[in-house]
Design a protein around this motif. Structure first.
Motif, short mmCIF file in Angstrom:
data_model
loop_
_atom_site.label_atom_id
_atom_site.label_comp_id
_atom_site.label_asym_id
_atom_site.label_seq_id
_atom_site.Cartn_x
_atom_site.Cartn_y
_atom_site.Cartn_z
N UNK A 110 -10.82 -10.53 -8.99
CA UNK A 110 -10.40 -11.83 -8.51
C UNK A 110 -9.13 -11.80 -7.68
N UNK A 111 -9.25 -12.26 -6.45
CA UNK A 111 -8.07 -12.40 -5.59
C UNK A 111 -7.48 -11.09 -5.12
N UNK A 112 -8.27 -10.03 -5.11
CA UNK A 112 -7.74 -8.72 -4.69
C UNK A 112 -7.90 -8.56 -3.18
N UNK A 113 -6.87 -8.02 -2.55
CA UNK A 113 -6.91 -7.81 -1.10
C UNK A 113 -6.33 -6.43 -0.77
N UNK A 114 -6.25 -6.12 0.52
CA UNK A 114 -5.79 -4.79 0.91
C UNK A 114 -4.27 -4.65 0.86
N UNK A 115 -3.60 -5.68 0.39
CA UNK A 115 -2.16 -5.55 0.13
C UNK A 115 -1.89 -5.34 -1.35
N UNK A 116 -2.45 -6.22 -2.21
CA UNK A 116 -2.12 -6.13 -3.64
C UNK A 116 -2.90 -5.03 -4.36
N UNK A 117 -3.91 -4.45 -3.72
CA UNK A 117 -4.75 -3.46 -4.39
C UNK A 117 -3.94 -2.24 -4.86
N UNK A 118 -2.91 -1.85 -4.10
CA UNK A 118 -2.16 -0.63 -4.46
C UNK A 118 -1.38 -0.82 -5.76
#
Ligand code: DX5
Ligand code: ZN
Length: 218
Positions: free
Chosen positions: A192-200
């Protein structure tokens, strides 16, 4: 670092695109895109309009998607009475069937039902359910060593495209620390709400698999 550059570095075998967020007019293209990116596991969001205030898709569409015959899949059952549907997801392409702890009934029987089929069993918690509550329940029910996957919801289940709830981050770390301390083998999946910024940061906190819907297919 630019978002574009970062997305090149991510290990796409850790990303589970949620097909619920794809355009159903272009399902095959969406699957081709996931294959091209290096995805290995596709996430199927199954909703019943009772456990969550939305309906997604059912076994017929899943059967068609499974016939793509390249990926493994995990079925996230956001449904009140999973016992009726678990048999429909017993398919060699399905690696995990995940039920919700919050349905609060027959969990032991459901986990056993899933494991009898040789599919791996997952259990999910919504953002407001604490990790401690889940663990206490798993200990009391003698399920701690049977669970193959813990799915930590980082939005309220039911809809794609919501914002990641930051308060969930410590729960991911707790799930990781508890696993290491107790020498357990469950996979930690976050959804939920994961993107290529917060994934790390989510991976750094100990997640193994990240479900990504809107931000994967947009
Ligand atoms: C929400 C689902 C998620 C969702 C993920 O109920 O379980 O899998 O589709 O989508 P995004 O990444 O758009 O939040
Ligand atoms: Zn999901």
């Amino acid at each position: 670092m630019l978002e574009k550059e970062k997305s090149k570095e991510i290990d796409f075998s850790k990303i589970c695109p949620s097909i619920f967020a794809a355009n159903f007019l272009n399902l095959k293209e969406s699957l081709n895109y996931a294959k091209y990116k290096g995805v290995k596991l596709i996430h199927l969001d199954i909703m019943d309009g009772h456990f969550v205030p939305n309906i997604s898709f059912g076994p017929k569409i899943c059967e068609d998607i499974l016939s793509y015959n390249y990926f493994n899949f995990d079925a996230h059952l956001m449904i009140e009475n999973p016992e009726k549907f678990i048999p429909k997801f017993m398919n060699p392409s399905i690696s995990y069937i995940t039920i919700h702890y919050e349905i609060k009934k027959n969990i032991v029987e459901l986990i056993n039902q899933i494991k009898l089929s040789k599919v791996k069993a997952g259990i999910s918690i919504k953002p407001k359910t604490s990790f401690e509550e889940l663990i206490n329940f798993l200990k009391e029910s003698d399920l701690l060593h049977k669970i193959d996957l813990i799915l930590i919801m980082s939005v309220e289940p039911g809809f794609s495209g919501q914002k990641f709830i930051d308060e969930v981050m410590p729960k991911i770390k707790k799930a990781y620390d508890f696993k290491i301390k107790n020498n357990l083998n469950y996979i930690i999946q976050v959804d939920g709400g994961i993107n290529f910024n917060n994934c790390y940061q989510i991976l750094d906190n100990g997640a193994d698999l990240l479900v990504m819907g809107a931000n994967f297919f947009k």
